[in-house]
Motif scaffolding. Structure first.
Motif, PDB file in Angstrom:
ATOM      1  N   GLU A 102     -48.276  10.906 -23.530  1.00  0.00           N
ATOM      2  CA  GLU A 102     -48.497  11.997 -22.580  1.00  0.00           C
ATOM      3  C   GLU A 102     -48.563  11.462 -21.160  1.00  0.00           C
ATOM      4  OE1 GLU A 102     -51.634  14.940 -23.084  1.00  0.00           O
ATOM      5  OE2 GLU A 102     -51.157  14.934 -25.226  1.00  0.00           O
ATOM      6  N   GLY A 103     -47.724  12.026 -20.298  1.00  0.00           N
ATOM      7  CA  GLY A 103     -47.724  11.631 -18.899  1.00  0.00           C
ATOM      8  C   GLY A 103     -46.953  10.358 -18.604  1.00  0.00           C
ATOM      9  N   ILE A 163     -40.036  10.940 -23.578  1.00  0.00           N
ATOM     10  CA  ILE A 163     -40.434   9.988 -22.538  1.00  0.00           C
ATOM     11  C   ILE A 163     -39.262   9.313 -21.835  1.00  0.00           C
ATOM     12  CG2 ILE A 163     -42.656   9.543 -23.647  1.00  0.00           C
ATOM     13  CD1 ILE A 163     -41.454   6.728 -24.390  1.00  0.00           C
ATOM     14  N   THR A 164     -38.019   9.560 -22.313  1.00  0.00           N
ATOM     15  CA  THR A 164     -36.871   8.923 -21.674  1.00  0.00           C
ATOM     16  C   THR A 164     -35.600   9.735 -21.905  1.00  0.00           C
ATOM     17  OG1 THR A 164     -35.670   6.834 -21.404  1.00  0.00           O
ATOM     18  CG2 THR A 164     -36.232   7.455 -23.650  1.00  0.00           C
ATOM     19  N   ASN A 165     -34.644   9.552 -21.028  1.00  0.00           N
ATOM     20  CA  ASN A 165     -33.313  10.117 -21.225  1.00  0.00           C
ATOM     21  C   ASN A 165     -32.326   9.036 -21.619  1.00  0.00           C
ATOM     22  OD1 ASN A 165     -33.894  12.812 -20.676  1.00  0.00           O
ATOM     23  ND2 ASN A 165     -33.685  12.485 -18.481  1.00  0.00           N
TER      24      ASN A 165
END
Length: 136
Positions: free
Chosen positions: A45-46, A82-84
């Protein structure tokens, strides 16, 4: 740098500006210490990373990407949040193997790094326009 690998911390700390160790149950497998479990996924998270590097237990045409432990699946299921740019690192021993727990389809990772690849897997990754790096 975000990791669940406790064993690599001594290498990361002097070489990375920021290191975040995600939490969970501490596991030691094949001499490598890491954290895993449901609490690990809450740590995401975050957090956002430019590129996520992972590996899996098995890569199979029908079963997709799999791991042996259910608690490992929490990390993989959170990768897309959390990522592309997900990079999957797999050696040729992982192909045509199936772990116990499904974590993602073959088209989920953005990039695949491997030492060797069968023609059928190469065709699938090419068709899905995945970046493929073969490091022999």
């Amino acid at each position: 740098m975000v990791t669940n690998n406790i064993s690599i911390l001594d290498l990361l700390l002097p070489n990375c500006k920021n290191v975040i160790l995600i939490g969970g149950e501490v596991i030691c497998q094949n001499g490598i210490k890491f954290t895993l479990g449901k609490k690990t996924s809450n740590t995401f998270e975050g957090i956002y990373v430019n590129r996520a590097f992972t590996s899996v237990t098995g890569v199979d045409l029908n079963a997709g990407l799999t791991v042996t432990k259910e608690f490992s699946a929490y990390i993989y299921r959170g990768i897309s949040d959390i990522t592309n740019n997900w990079t999957l690192m797999i050696d040729d021993s992982k192909y045509n193997k199936i772990g116990l727990v499904y974590v993602a389809s073959l088209d989920s990772p953005d990039c695949i790094i491997t030492n060797k690849i069968d023609k059928q897997y190469k065709e699938i990754f090419d068709k899905k326009e995945k970046r493929l790096l073969i490091c022999e």
